[in-house]
Design a protein around this motif. Structure first.
Motif, PDB file in Angstrom:
ATOM      1  N   GLU A 129      13.083  94.700  52.724  1.00 48.43           N
ATOM      2  CA  GLU A 129      12.590  93.482  52.085  1.00 48.43           C
ATOM      3  C   GLU A 129      11.063  93.466  52.030  1.00 48.43           C
ATOM      4  O   GLU A 129      10.478  93.019  51.036  1.00 48.43           O
ATOM      5  CB  GLU A 129      13.098  92.251  52.849  1.00 48.43           C
ATOM      6  CG  GLU A 129      14.605  92.016  52.744  1.00 48.43           C
ATOM      7  CD  GLU A 129      15.414  93.003  53.577  1.00 48.43           C
ATOM      8  OE1 GLU A 129      14.844  93.634  54.512  1.00 48.43           O
ATOM      9  OE2 GLU A 129      16.626  93.166  53.284  1.00 48.43           O
ATOM     10  N   GLU A 130      10.405  93.966  53.075  1.00 47.00           N
ATOM     11  CA  GLU A 130       8.946  94.008  53.069  1.00 47.00           C
ATOM     12  C   GLU A 130       8.421  94.968  52.010  1.00 47.00           C
ATOM     13  O   GLU A 130       7.428  94.674  51.321  1.00 47.00           O
ATOM     14  CB  GLU A 130       8.435  94.391  54.456  1.00 47.00           C
ATOM     15  CG  GLU A 130       8.596  93.283  55.486  1.00 47.00           C
ATOM     16  CD  GLU A 130       8.284  93.739  56.892  1.00 47.00           C
ATOM     17  OE1 GLU A 130       7.945  92.860  57.730  1.00 47.00           O
ATOM     18  OE2 GLU A 130       8.390  94.953  57.183  1.00 47.00           O
ATOM     19  N   ILE A 131       9.079  96.126  51.857  1.00 46.38           N
ATOM     20  CA  ILE A 131       8.663  97.060  50.813  1.00 46.38           C
ATOM     21  C   ILE A 131       8.886  96.456  49.430  1.00 46.38           C
ATOM     22  O   ILE A 131       8.035  96.595  48.535  1.00 46.38           O
ATOM     23  CB  ILE A 131       9.392  98.401  50.964  1.00 46.38           C
ATOM     24  CG1 ILE A 131       8.817  99.178  52.158  1.00 46.38           C
ATOM     25  CG2 ILE A 131       9.270  99.240  49.686  1.00 46.38           C
ATOM     26  CD1 ILE A 131       9.445 100.527  52.398  1.00 46.38           C
ATOM     27  N   GLU A 132      10.003  95.772  49.241  1.00 45.94           N
ATOM     28  CA  GLU A 132      10.255  95.129  47.948  1.00 45.94           C
ATOM     29  C   GLU A 132       9.154  94.131  47.603  1.00 45.94           C
ATOM     30  O   GLU A 132       8.668  94.101  46.466  1.00 45.94           O
ATOM     31  CB  GLU A 132      11.619  94.425  47.971  1.00 45.94           C
ATOM     32  CG  GLU A 132      12.805  95.383  47.999  1.00 45.94           C
ATOM     33  CD  GLU A 132      14.125  94.660  48.204  1.00 45.94           C
ATOM     34  OE1 GLU A 132      14.101  93.428  48.468  1.00 45.94           O
ATOM     35  OE2 GLU A 132      15.180  95.316  48.109  1.00 45.94           O
ATOM     36  N   ARG A 133       8.746  93.326  48.586  1.00 44.77           N
ATOM     37  CA  ARG A 133       7.693  92.338  48.317  1.00 44.77           C
ATOM     38  C   ARG A 133       6.350  93.026  48.054  1.00 44.77           C
ATOM     39  O   ARG A 133       5.577  92.603  47.193  1.00 44.77           O
ATOM     40  CB  ARG A 133       7.577  91.352  49.479  1.00 44.77           C
ATOM     41  CG  ARG A 133       8.789  90.443  49.644  1.00 44.77           C
ATOM     42  CD  ARG A 133       8.470  89.253  50.525  1.00 44.77           C
ATOM     43  NE  ARG A 133       8.066  89.620  51.862  1.00 44.77           N
ATOM     44  CZ  ARG A 133       8.893  89.710  52.909  1.00 44.77           C
ATOM     45  NH1 ARG A 133      10.196  89.479  52.730  1.00 44.77           N
ATOM     46  NH2 ARG A 133       8.452  90.027  54.103  1.00 44.77           N
ATOM     47  N   MET A 134       6.062  94.076  48.810  1.00 53.10           N
ATOM     48  CA  MET A 134       4.805  94.790  48.611  1.00 53.10           C
ATOM     49  C   MET A 134       4.753  95.419  47.226  1.00 53.10           C
ATOM     50  O   MET A 134       3.729  95.338  46.525  1.00 53.10           O
ATOM     51  CB  MET A 134       4.631  95.869  49.687  1.00 53.10           C
ATOM     52  CG  MET A 134       3.321  96.632  49.589  1.00 53.10           C
ATOM     53  SD  MET A 134       3.219  98.048  50.711  1.00 53.10           S
ATOM     54  CE  MET A 134       4.365  99.193  49.899  1.00 53.10           C
ATOM     55  N   VAL A 135       5.840  96.062  46.811  1.00 54.32           N
ATOM     56  CA  VAL A 135       5.879  96.689  45.486  1.00 54.32           C
ATOM     57  C   VAL A 135       5.711  95.639  44.401  1.00 54.32           C
ATOM     58  O   VAL A 135       4.996  95.856  43.408  1.00 54.32           O
ATOM     59  CB  VAL A 135       7.187  97.476  45.298  1.00 54.32           C
ATOM     60  CG1 VAL A 135       7.335  97.952  43.854  1.00 54.32           C
ATOM     61  CG2 VAL A 135       7.241  98.664  46.257  1.00 54.32           C
ATOM     62  N   ALA A 136       6.336  94.473  44.570  1.00 53.57           N
ATOM     63  CA  ALA A 136       6.205  93.411  43.579  1.00 53.57           C
ATOM     64  C   ALA A 136       4.751  92.967  43.447  1.00 53.57           C
ATOM     65  O   ALA A 136       4.263  92.717  42.333  1.00 53.57           O
ATOM     66  CB  ALA A 136       7.092  92.233  43.954  1.00 53.57           C
ATOM     67  N   SER A 137       4.023  92.906  44.571  1.00 54.96           N
ATOM     68  CA  SER A 137       2.614  92.513  44.520  1.00 54.96           C
ATOM     69  C   SER A 137       1.785  93.547  43.767  1.00 54.96           C
ATOM     70  O   SER A 137       0.940  93.204  42.926  1.00 54.96           O
ATOM     71  CB  SER A 137       2.057  92.345  45.940  1.00 54.96           C
ATOM     72  OG  SER A 137       2.683  91.286  46.619  1.00 54.96           O
ATOM     73  N   ILE A 138       2.021  94.820  44.065  1.00 50.96           N
ATOM     74  CA  ILE A 138       1.252  95.888  43.412  1.00 50.96           C
ATOM     75  C   ILE A 138       1.593  95.959  41.928  1.00 50.96           C
ATOM     76  O   ILE A 138       0.708  96.090  41.071  1.00 50.96           O
ATOM     77  CB  ILE A 138       1.513  97.231  44.106  1.00 50.96           C
ATOM     78  CG1 ILE A 138       1.018  97.181  45.561  1.00 50.96           C
ATOM     79  CG2 ILE A 138       0.843  98.373  43.360  1.00 50.96           C
ATOM     80  CD1 ILE A 138       1.432  98.373  46.404  1.00 50.96           C
ATOM     81  N   ALA A 139       2.888  95.870  41.604  1.00 49.23           N
ATOM     82  CA  ALA A 139       3.299  95.909  40.202  1.00 49.23           C
ATOM     83  C   ALA A 139       2.726  94.729  39.434  1.00 49.23           C
ATOM     84  O   ALA A 139       2.383  94.846  38.252  1.00 49.23           O
ATOM     85  CB  ALA A 139       4.817  95.934  40.096  1.00 49.23           C
ATOM     86  N   GLY A 140       2.618  93.578  40.091  1.00 59.40           N
ATOM     87  CA  GLY A 140       2.025  92.413  39.446  1.00 59.40           C
ATOM     88  C   GLY A 140       0.580  92.640  39.068  1.00 59.40           C
ATOM     89  O   GLY A 140       0.090  92.118  38.062  1.00 59.40           O
ATOM     90  N   ALA A 141      -0.124  93.441  39.875  1.00 59.83           N
ATOM     91  CA  ALA A 141      -1.518  93.780  39.574  1.00 59.83           C
ATOM     92  C   ALA A 141      -1.619  94.894  38.544  1.00 59.83           C
ATOM     93  O   ALA A 141      -2.680  95.085  37.928  1.00 59.83           O
ATOM     94  CB  ALA A 141      -2.241  94.191  40.851  1.00 59.83           C
ATOM     95  N   GLY A 142      -0.542  95.666  38.361  1.00 57.65           N
ATOM     96  CA  GLY A 142      -0.522  96.729  37.368  1.00 57.65           C
ATOM     97  C   GLY A 142      -1.433  97.894  37.675  1.00 57.65           C
ATOM     98  O   GLY A 142      -1.866  98.605  36.764  1.00 57.65           O
ATOM     99  N   CYS A 143      -1.712  98.124  38.959  1.00 62.74           N
ATOM    100  CA  CYS A 143      -2.643  99.197  39.327  1.00 62.74           C
ATOM    101  C   CYS A 143      -1.891 100.353  39.991  1.00 62.74           C
ATOM    102  O   CYS A 143      -0.770 100.179  40.464  1.00 62.74           O
ATOM    103  CB  CYS A 143      -3.725  98.669  40.262  1.00 62.74           C
ATOM    104  SG  CYS A 143      -3.109  98.097  41.863  1.00 62.74           S
ATOM    105  N   PRO A 144      -2.506 101.542  40.066  1.00 61.77           N
ATOM    106  CA  PRO A 144      -1.894 102.645  40.806  1.00 61.77           C
ATOM    107  C   PRO A 144      -1.883 102.359  42.307  1.00 61.77           C
ATOM    108  O   PRO A 144      -2.583 101.472  42.797  1.00 61.77           O
ATOM    109  CB  PRO A 144      -2.805 103.841  40.488  1.00 61.77           C
ATOM    110  CG  PRO A 144      -3.652 103.428  39.333  1.00 61.77           C
ATOM    111  CD  PRO A 144      -3.774 101.944  39.424  1.00 61.77           C
TER     112      PRO A 144
END
Length: 299
Positions: A129-144
């Motif tokens: 669940e923590e990885i899912e939330r982290m990925v969602a944050s990064i994807a929201g920023a659209g950065c590598p």
């Protein structure tokens, strides 16, 4: 305390920093550079500890850089604040700021304008669940994102010992133990993170980053052994007696210059993928299917 334990103290992080720097994949940094802006970078460092990732990566990137470090351990953040920032590849001073924050619950505004998200020795200490939330944050920023030194559950000691396999298995189970936040992913974190980023529209590139230490660094090797065996015995109480003898023998080998250890890791580079393009770098594709995650072979 070992580098795979869920919380690490500042002294251990300082002790292991040279081994970390030697292990991380330079090839993935080379792959990253063409996808970064040339007019200045804003790099967000998740689980920054004392700032070792910035000390390793900033000197490999050119131009103005502003690093934002996130850490939930106030003592580690204090150490990071006190450390002098490194210079960029072309000799420019970088700027830093440090945030006492839980990186899996960041509001979208925290990553606005991010050029890159980095992390090191972090994924295996997280739950799904923590990885899912982290990925969602990064994807929201659209950065590598460049995430280094994730354990994969493989340790090799030379010379070998009959108990090596049981210690490794028990340690891996300890890495996947239940905590107050849920079950840690341990060696399974690389696959979970790769699948989550692929699902979020990213491509994925992996590279080996073996963490190596031998009797030339007695303090580091003994410290790692103590934590590794201790965690295994904590997980499997049937190892207590044999584990104590095993640790004593291994420490004798360290002192005699007769022991070397390799802890295998993977580094991961995640790149946002436009709907109509797949980027090819050399002979290694940026992958669009979780069935086809290809490693990069170095050396």
């Amino acid at each position: 305390m070992t580098e795979e334990v869920a919380r690490a103290d500042a002294d251990w992080l300082a002790l292991r920093e040279p081994a970390d720097a030697a292990a991380r994949s330079v090839q993935l940094v080379n792959a990253l550079r063409p996808h970064l802006p040339t007019d200045g970078l804003v790099i967000h460092d998740f689980g920054c500890g004392t700032g070792s990732m910035s000390r390793w990566l900033a000197p490999q990137l050119s131009g103005p850089q502003h690093w934002v470090g996130y850490e939930r351990d106030e003592d580690l953040l204090t150490r990071a604040t006190a450390a002098p920032p490194p210079l960029s590849r072309d000799g420019q001073a970088i700027t830093t700021e440090w945030r006492l924050r839980e990186i899996t619950r960041l509001p979208p505004s925290d990553l606005t304008g991010a050029s890159l998200v980095t992390a090191s020795a972090l994924l295996d200490m997280m739950t799904r669940e923590e990885i899912e939330r982290m990925v969602a944050s990064i994807a929201g920023a659209g950065c590598p994102a460049l995430i280094t030194l994730s354990v994969v559950g493989q340790v090799k000691l030379a010379p070998a010992h009959p108990l090596d396999g049981r210690i490794t298995a028990a340690f891996n189970d300890h890495q996947m133990r239940e905590t107050g936040h849920g079950q840690l992913l341990g060696p399974g974190a690389v696959d979970v993170a790769a699948a989550e980023f692929l699902h979020a529209g990213y491509t994925v590139q992996l590279a080996p980053s073996p963490w190596q230490v031998d009797s030339r660094d007695t303090v580091l090797l003994e410290s790692w052994l103590t934590g590794w065996v201790g965690a295994a015995c904590e997980q499997d109480s049937t190892l207590q007696s044999e584990g104590s003898d095993y640790l004593g023998l291994r420490k004798e080998q360290v002192e005699g210059g007769q022991l070397a250890a390799t802890v295998h890791h993977r580094d991961l580079f995640f790149l946002p993928r436009r709907a109509s393009e797949i980027y090819i770098s050399g002979t290694v594709p940026w992958l669009v299917s979780p069935r086809a995650i290809a490693p990069v072979r170095e050396g």
